[in-house]
Design an enzyme around this catalytic site. Structure first.
Site, short mmCIF file in Angstrom:
data_model
loop_
_atom_site.label_atom_id
_atom_site.label_comp_id
_atom_site.label_asym_id
_atom_site.label_seq_id
_atom_site.Cartn_x
_atom_site.Cartn_y
_atom_site.Cartn_z
N GLU A 177 -0.74 -8.34 5.12
CA GLU A 177 -0.34 -8.63 6.62
C GLU A 177 -1.43 -8.83 7.58
O GLU A 177 -1.66 -8.94 8.61
CB GLU A 177 0.45 -7.60 7.18
CG GLU A 177 0.05 -6.08 7.84
CD GLU A 177 -0.27 -5.38 6.32
OE1 GLU A 177 0.07 -5.78 5.28
OE2 GLU A 177 -0.81 -4.05 6.50
N CYS A 208 0.92 -1.15 0.01
CA CYS A 208 -0.18 0.03 0.00
C CYS A 208 0.80 1.23 0.11
O CYS A 208 1.49 1.31 -1.08
CB CYS A 208 -1.03 -0.06 1.21
SG CYS A 208 -2.22 0.93 0.74
N HIS A 238 -3.35 -5.05 1.77
CA HIS A 238 -2.60 -5.21 2.99
C HIS A 238 -2.29 -6.65 3.48
O HIS A 238 -3.18 -7.13 4.26
CB HIS A 238 -3.48 -4.39 4.20
CG HIS A 238 -3.05 -2.95 4.16
ND1 HIS A 238 -2.21 -2.43 5.04
CD2 HIS A 238 -3.58 -1.96 3.66
CE1 HIS A 238 -2.25 -1.20 4.94
NE2 HIS A 238 -3.00 -0.96 4.01
N1 GLN Z 1 -3.72 6.42 1.12
C1 GLN Z 1 -2.24 6.19 1.81
C2 GLN Z 1 -1.20 7.04 0.93
O1 GLN Z 1 -1.60 7.76 -0.15
C3 GLN Z 1 -1.89 4.92 1.78
C4 GLN Z 1 -2.84 3.82 2.44
C5 GLN Z 1 -2.30 2.81 3.19
O2 GLN Z 1 -1.11 2.45 3.02
N2 GLN Z 1 -3.27 1.85 3.71
O3 GLN Z 1 -0.02 7.06 1.43
#
Ligand code: GLN
Length: 194
Positions: A176, A83, A174
């Site tokens: 994890e 992410c 994610h």
């Molecule tokens: N929206 C976050 C970002 O732009 C990422 C979200 C996440 O890691 N769950 O950095």
């Protein structure tokens, strides 16, 4: 080269859900190391850049030349970004533009999904043995303009959500937060065989 110990894999522990990644790495047979200082990178066989808020993580990386050290590490050793971590790895970031490690040949569009699917759990087919994978998306980015050497391991609808380029692995979700450890095991295996 084969490692004669369980691989020492760092988890960037500045912000976000690093504890869950450390637990997942233990379950996958690695020795997790919470990384908060650039000098810790030297002893690692690989690293995970967790989810969280990429802007916040970047701000911390400004200190002690951490950003440059991490970039150098990512070009030499296996790295897995999830992410926000995948955003950090991208060659370019949009919405809005921000600095990135440029270790993965793609563009990351932050917060790319509308409100309704902003955060969601889906189960999709992936190029890993063992059947479909559960994927938890939280304000996920969309990876676009993938370079020719980027391999797509899973897609959600048409969007690549799990990709690999050499020793760089990235997920826009994610792993994890799911009980399934196949992705962490896959990363640990790539560290062992690197
Ligand atoms: N929206 C976050 C970002 O732009 C990422 C979200 C996440 O890691 N769950 O950095």
């Amino acid at each position: 080269m084969t490692l004669h110990h369980s691989p020492r894999i760092g988890v960037l522990a500045i912000q976000g859900d690093y504890a869950a990644h450390a637990a997942a790495l233990s379950e996958a047979g690695a020795e997790p190391v919470e990384v908060r200082l650039p000098r810790q990178l030297g002893s690692l066989d690989g690293i995970i850049l967790p989810g969280g808020e990429s802007t916040t993580i970047l701000r911390f990386l400004e200190k002690d030349n951490f950003f440059a050290s991490l970039r150098e590490f990512c070009l030499k050793k296996p790295v897995f970004g999830t992410c926000a971590g995948s955003i950090l790895l991208a060659r370019e970031v949009r919405n809005p533009a921000q600095q990135s490690l440029a270790a993965l040949d793609c563009v990351a569009e932050r917060n790319a999904y509308g409100r309704q699917i902003d955060s969601s759990i889906v189960t999709v087919e992936a190029a890993l043995p063992g059947g479909p994978l559960e994927m938890v998306f939280i304000r996920a980015p969309r990876l676009v303009e993938l370079g020719p050497t980027v391999e797509v391991l899973a897609r959600r609808d048409n969007d690549p959500v799990l990709v690999r380029q050499g020793t760089v692995l990235a997920a826009t979700f994610h792993p994890e937060l799911s009980a399934d450890r196949r992705i962490h095991k896959y990363f640990v295996e790539s560290v062992v065989s690197a």
